[in-house]
Design an enzyme around this catalytic site. Structure first.
Site, PDB file in Angstrom:
ATOM      1  CG  ASN A  32      -0.280   0.031   2.528  1.00 45.56           C
ATOM      2  OD1 ASN A  32       0.933   0.154   2.594  1.00 45.56           O
ATOM      3  ND2 ASN A  32      -1.055  -0.100   3.591  1.00 45.56           N
ATOM      4  CG  ASP A  51      -4.551  -1.835   3.409  1.00 42.31           C
ATOM      5  OD1 ASP A  51      -4.076  -0.793   3.899  1.00 42.31           O
ATOM      6  OD2 ASP A  51      -4.737  -2.884   4.063  1.00 42.31           O
ATOM      7  CB  ALA A  74       1.752  -6.173   4.230  1.00 42.90           C
ATOM      8  CB  ALA A  75       3.317  -6.032   9.594  1.00 47.82           C
ATOM      9  CG  PHE A  76       1.774  -0.208  10.757  1.00 47.31           C
ATOM     10  CD1 PHE A  76       2.327   0.500   9.698  1.00 47.31           C
ATOM     11  CD2 PHE A  76       0.396  -0.146  10.935  1.00 47.31           C
ATOM     12  CE1 PHE A  76       1.526   1.256   8.841  1.00 47.31           C
ATOM     13  CE2 PHE A  76      -0.408   0.603  10.083  1.00 47.31           C
ATOM     14  CZ  PHE A  76       0.156   1.303   9.039  1.00 47.31           C
ATOM     15  CB  THR A 117       9.206 -10.008  15.443  1.00 45.05           C
ATOM     16  OG1 THR A 117      10.047  -9.294  16.357  1.00 45.05           O
ATOM     17  CG2 THR A 117       7.805 -10.012  16.022  1.00 45.05           C
ATOM     18  CE1 TYR A 141       6.099  -5.713  14.412  1.00 43.87           C
ATOM     19  CE2 TYR A 141       7.828  -6.151  16.015  1.00 43.87           C
ATOM     20  CZ  TYR A 141       7.327  -6.251  14.739  1.00 43.87           C
ATOM     21  OH  TYR A 141       8.052  -6.915  13.785  1.00 43.87           O
ATOM     22  CG  PHE A 169      16.758 -12.769  16.984  1.00 41.41           C
ATOM     23  CD1 PHE A 169      15.914 -13.772  16.506  1.00 41.41           C
ATOM     24  CD2 PHE A 169      16.934 -12.676  18.338  1.00 41.41           C
ATOM     25  CE1 PHE A 169      15.275 -14.665  17.372  1.00 41.41           C
ATOM     26  CE2 PHE A 169      16.315 -13.569  19.223  1.00 41.41           C
ATOM     27  CZ  PHE A 169      15.494 -14.557  18.734  1.00 41.41           C
TER      28      PHE A 169
END
Ligand code: UDP
Length: 333
Positions: A32, A51, A74-76, A117, A141, A169
């Protein structure tokens, strides 16, 4: 058959698209462009701007393209922002995963590689961290990404959608030829901030805390080169194509560097003095994060090529020197 990369205009996504193209894959990118850059996308990939939460748009891409598997970036990903705006993270990250899996299920696409993550572990119970360790995130997050892992698990149980969750990491560096690299606005990560100081864009680095229980009092992190990380996604996709079961893998170097050591390595790599001062701790920072990445090495055959943090920083510096203003700077393109 094509590989769909969601978030392929971002830092890690664009390096993965590039490696997929270099390895002869047919690549489709969805992004997006909220944090990504169109110029980061390899020109051989077909790009759809939209999106991941927009079901109609995403279904259209799956209708048009013959998708064999998905790699989902796709992520903040800004931890302090997630503390202030948790719902933004659950909406985009976790909500986006639900839409994506619905569309995959509708189109009978059964393979997804997911960028998870180390933040899903929270404060580690042991070092190095193993995949089987408890996952207790300390920020929204990490929680949004852990929820995404769980949603994939239950979608596997119900619909047979197989997944690989890659728990990153610390990632740093850029494609060694300097054509693509890291460009966040605002920048919050240690290595690019150090390089902004080296380039004279910032006066000095502030090291967040030197009273931790580590070798020199500063936080210890485990750094992986972005191209090595990108290659792990391709190995994960091939692993799923062979019909293997869903899995999670840590991706780290199994070696820890303190923030002071990273600063010293950057001084060596750039030849610049890089002024720095000590500041208070940053909320939510675990003292030490080091991965056990034996599992990825054994099962995926992952063999990272960059084992020297100076070399990693040199590639980031090469990108920085060629693109002082990131993708806004067309000079180096
Ligand atoms: N850090 C720092 N100064 C900065 C940015 C980061 O001292 O201006 C430290 C941060 O506190 C952490 C390490 O650098 O100990 C790595 O932080 P980064 O945000 O790059 O990655 P994270 O480990 O949070 O994913």
């Amino acid at each position: 058959m094509a590989v769909l990369v969601l978030g392929g205009a971002g830092y890690i996504g664009s390096h993965t698209v590039d490696r997929l193209v270099e390895n002869g894959y047919d690549v489709v990118v969805v992004d997006n462009l909220v944090t990504g850059h169109v110029d980061a996308i390899n020109k051989k990939a077909r790009f759809y701007e939209g999106d991941v939460r927009d079901k109609e748009f995403l279904s259209g891409v799956f209708d048009k393209e013959d998708i064999e598997g998905v790699i989902h970036f796709a992520a903040f990903s800004v931890v302090p922002e997630s503390m202030e705006k948790p719902l933004k993270y659950f909406d985009n990250n976790t909500g986006g995963m639900i839409t994506l899996l619905e569309v995959m299920h509708d189109h009978d696409v059964k393979k997804i590689v997911f960028s998870s993550t180390a933040a899903t572990y929270g404060e580690p119970k042991q070092i190095p961290i193993k995949e089987t360790d408890p996952q207790v995130p300390t920020n929204p997050y990490g929680e949004s990404k852990l929820a995404m892992e769980k949603i994939m698990h239950w979608s596997d149980m119900a619909y047979g959608i197989k997944f690989v969750a890659l728990r990153y990491f610390n990632v740093a560096g850029a494609k060694p030829d300097g054509t693509i690299g890291e460009d966040h606005n605002p920048e919050t990560h240690l290595v690019p901030i150090i390089l902004q100081v080296a380039a004279g864009e910032r006066k000095e680095l502030t090291i967040f805390g030197d009273d931790y229980d580590t070798k020199d009092g500063t936080n210890v992190r485990d750094y992986v080169h972005v191209v090595d990380l990108a290659d792990a996604h391709i190995l994960a996709l091939e692993y799923l194509k062979k019909g293997n079961d869903s899995q999670a893998f840590n991706l780290g170097s199994s070696t820890g560097f303190s923030n002071k050591e990273i600063l010293e390595a950057a001084r060596e790599a750039t030849g610049k003095p890089i002024p720095a001062k000590m500041g208070p701790r940053r909320a939510g920072d675990p003292s030490t994060l080091i991965a056990s990445s034996e599992k990825a090495r054994e099962i995926l055959g992952w063999d990272p090529q960059f084992d020297d943090v100076r070399e990693i920083i040199k590639t980031a510096w090469n990108w920085k020197v060629g693109h002082p203003n990131g993708y806004n700077d067309k000079k180096g393109n």
